[in-house]
Design an enzyme around this catalytic site. Structure first.
Site, PDB file in Angstrom:
ATOM      1  N   ALA A   1       0.851  -1.206   0.000  1.00 37.81           N
ATOM      2  CA  ALA A   1       0.000   0.000   0.000  1.00 37.81           C
ATOM      3  C   ALA A   1       0.876   1.242   0.000  1.00 37.81           C
ATOM      4  O   ALA A   1       2.052   1.167   0.332  1.00 37.81           O
ATOM      5  CB  ALA A   1      -0.873   0.026   1.254  1.00 37.81           C
TER       6      ALA A   1
ATOM      7  N   SER B   1      -6.898  -1.215   8.513  1.00 36.80           N
ATOM      8  CA  SER B   1      -6.171  -0.309   9.403  1.00 36.80           C
ATOM      9  C   SER B   1      -7.093   0.427  10.367  1.00 36.80           C
ATOM     10  O   SER B   1      -8.233   0.773  10.024  1.00 36.80           O
ATOM     11  CB  SER B   1      -5.444   0.722   8.534  1.00 36.80           C
ATOM     12  OG  SER B   1      -5.053   1.830   9.293  1.00 36.80           O
TER      13      SER B   1
ATOM     14  N   GLU C   1      -6.875   3.372  10.960  1.00 37.81           N
ATOM     15  CA  GLU C   1      -7.155   4.694  10.360  1.00 37.81           C
ATOM     16  C   GLU C   1      -8.588   4.745   9.808  1.00 37.81           C
ATOM     17  O   GLU C   1      -9.121   5.822   9.575  1.00 37.81           O
ATOM     18  CB  GLU C   1      -6.157   4.981   9.239  1.00 37.81           C
ATOM     19  CG  GLU C   1      -4.837   5.540   9.702  1.00 37.81           C
ATOM     20  CD  GLU C   1      -4.947   6.906  10.374  1.00 37.81           C
ATOM     21  OE1 GLU C   1      -5.379   7.862   9.719  1.00 37.81           O
ATOM     22  OE2 GLU C   1      -4.607   7.012  11.557  1.00 37.81           O
TER      23      GLU C   1
ATOM     24  N   TYR D   1      -5.917   8.042   2.633  1.00 37.82           N
ATOM     25  CA  TYR D   1      -5.432   6.703   2.998  1.00 37.82           C
ATOM     26  C   TYR D   1      -6.542   5.932   3.729  1.00 37.82           C
ATOM     27  O   TYR D   1      -6.838   4.780   3.389  1.00 37.82           O
ATOM     28  CB  TYR D   1      -4.192   6.824   3.896  1.00 37.82           C
ATOM     29  CG  TYR D   1      -3.780   5.512   4.532  1.00 37.82           C
ATOM     30  CD1 TYR D   1      -3.016   4.588   3.838  1.00 37.82           C
ATOM     31  CD2 TYR D   1      -4.167   5.193   5.843  1.00 37.82           C
ATOM     32  CE1 TYR D   1      -2.647   3.377   4.415  1.00 37.82           C
ATOM     33  CE2 TYR D   1      -3.799   3.992   6.431  1.00 37.82           C
ATOM     34  CZ  TYR D   1      -3.046   3.094   5.708  1.00 37.82           C
ATOM     35  OH  TYR D   1      -2.691   1.890   6.285  1.00 37.82           O
TER      36      TYR D   1
ATOM     37  N   HIS E   1       1.555  -0.257  14.598  1.00 32.58           N
ATOM     38  CA  HIS E   1       2.539  -1.221  15.090  1.00 32.58           C
ATOM     39  C   HIS E   1       3.908  -0.816  14.567  1.00 32.58           C
ATOM     40  O   HIS E   1       4.067  -0.470  13.402  1.00 32.58           O
ATOM     41  CB  HIS E   1       2.161  -2.649  14.709  1.00 32.58           C
ATOM     42  CG  HIS E   1       1.660  -2.788  13.318  1.00 32.58           C
ATOM     43  ND1 HIS E   1       0.414  -2.358  12.924  1.00 32.58           N
ATOM     44  CD2 HIS E   1       2.253  -3.273  12.208  1.00 32.58           C
ATOM     45  CE1 HIS E   1       0.260  -2.591  11.639  1.00 32.58           C
ATOM     46  NE2 HIS E   1       1.369  -3.139  11.176  1.00 32.58           N
TER      47      HIS E   1
END
Ligand code: F7E
Length: 328
Positions: free
Chosen positions: A80, A127, A129, A151, A181
């Site tokens: 990504a 994610s 996010e 994103y 992480h």
């Protein structure tokens, strides 16, 4: 010998996962894009057991060819554009690679399929996010998404599509909703490694100051080495599902700074840090904290490295890394 195919092999997670799977006796294929990828040499030297396969997440035919050639049992889609700040400036590229890249991988998996009695198992790197402007605290697999960056939006697309291909075509497709992480292999553009690396350089007299953006942001930070194990566990279950992978603790960037400067032995971070608006984002994710109960109960997964151990590990690595570079 089980076979795994990893996209994003040159990234932090790709390298940890390759190492982990190799230790479990897997044959590991790593996909790499470009005619002369400068990172290929690094991968060959560090992990001679990885077989590099050409392919690009923006080119479906290359993905089909790569899976046909390697006939993997497991596919891990870690590739990504992963830097949130960059996604604001290169939104279209992010949508293409981080979002549509998932569609292309799922299509390739559907086309190549694997043996009828042994269909390909697919892992998608979702994610935290995606939670963005969080709707509840802590965040679980059921928390609605509200992404705050191109994103995050692209990851939401990839996540829903993974669920959709599972439900529509019966693919063994899992999404791991991984919270931040980190570790010594983290890229220098991400805040944790930027802090530990620059603090080490200040300590050694190579750098004068550390320039940051918003230090009030809070993240649930774990160790990447622990998190790749969770990816693998998801693909070993009887049924595919989605899991939050997190520590269940949150810390601010400021706390990360305090601990780092303390461990490096530079005292109060305020004497070395300046803030610059250029590192602030157009929209920020203020607070992330995950609830990993489902992963704990169903996968038997628990994080092993604490926040303090993580900072210690990164500081120790960067002090050694930067002083070795000085000697060269
Ligand atoms: O920022 C703040 C920044 O870039 C963390 C990716 O792996 O995790 C990562 O995304 C926080 C943000 O990571 C600087 O504004 C302050 O609030 O380390 P980061 P991220 O954006 O949380 C998720 C789970 C992913 O999926 C992503 O791929 O730190 N911050 N000053 C700064 N951040 C950076 N990078 N640089 C600064 O100078």
């Amino acid at each position: 010998m089980p076979t795994a195919f990893i996209t994003g092999i040159t990234g932090q997670d790709g390298r940890h996962l390759a190492e982990f799977l190799h230790g479990k006796g897997y044959k590991v294929y790593g996909m790499m894009k470009g005619q002369h990828n400068p990172r290929a040499e690094m991968i060959r030297e560090e992990f001679p057991f990885i077989e590099i396969v050409p392919g690009d997440l923006t080119d479906l035919s290359s993905l089909v060819a790569a899976l046909e050639q390697t006939q993997p049992d497991e596919v891990y889609n870690l590739g990504a554009i992963s830097f949130v700040a960059m996604s604001f400036n290169q939104a279209e590229l992010t949508a293409n690679v981080t979002g549509l890249g998932v569609l292309r991988m799922l299509e390739a998996v559907r086309m190549v399929g694997g043996a009828t009695n042994n269909p390909i198992r697919f892992y998608q790197a979702s994610s935290s996010e995606m939670f963005g402007k969080v709707r509840e605290v802590p965040q679980t697999e059921m928390t609605p998404f509200h992404p705050r960056s191109p994103y995050g939006v692209a990851k939401v697309f990839g996540h829903h599509l993974t669920v959709n291909y599972r439900e529509s075509y019966g693919l063994f497709a899992c999404s791991g909703i991984l919270f931040n992480h980190e570790g010594p292999r983290r890229g220098l553009e991400f805040v944790t490694r930027k802090i530990t690396n620059t603090a080490a350089r200040i300590k050694l007299g190579i750098e004068k100051e550390l320039v940051l953006g918003n230090i009030d942001a809070k993240r649930d930070w774990g160790f990447a080495g622990d998190y790749v194990k969770a990816m693998w566990l998801m693909l070993q279950q009887r049924e595919p599902d989605d899991y939050v992978i997190a520590t269940g603790e949150t810390h601010s960037v400021e706390e990360f700074l305090t601990l780092t400067f303390d461990k490096v032995g530079l005292g109060d971070w305020r004497a070395h840090v300046r803030q610059d608006p250029k590192f602030f984002r157009p929209a920020e994710v203020d607070l992330l904290i995950g609830d990993p109960s489902k992963a704990k109960n169903q996968l038997g997964w628990v994080p092993e490295v604490s926040f303090e151990q993580l900072v210690g590990m990164m500081v120790e690595h960067d002090l050694r890394y930067e002083s070795d570079r000085l000697k060269r």
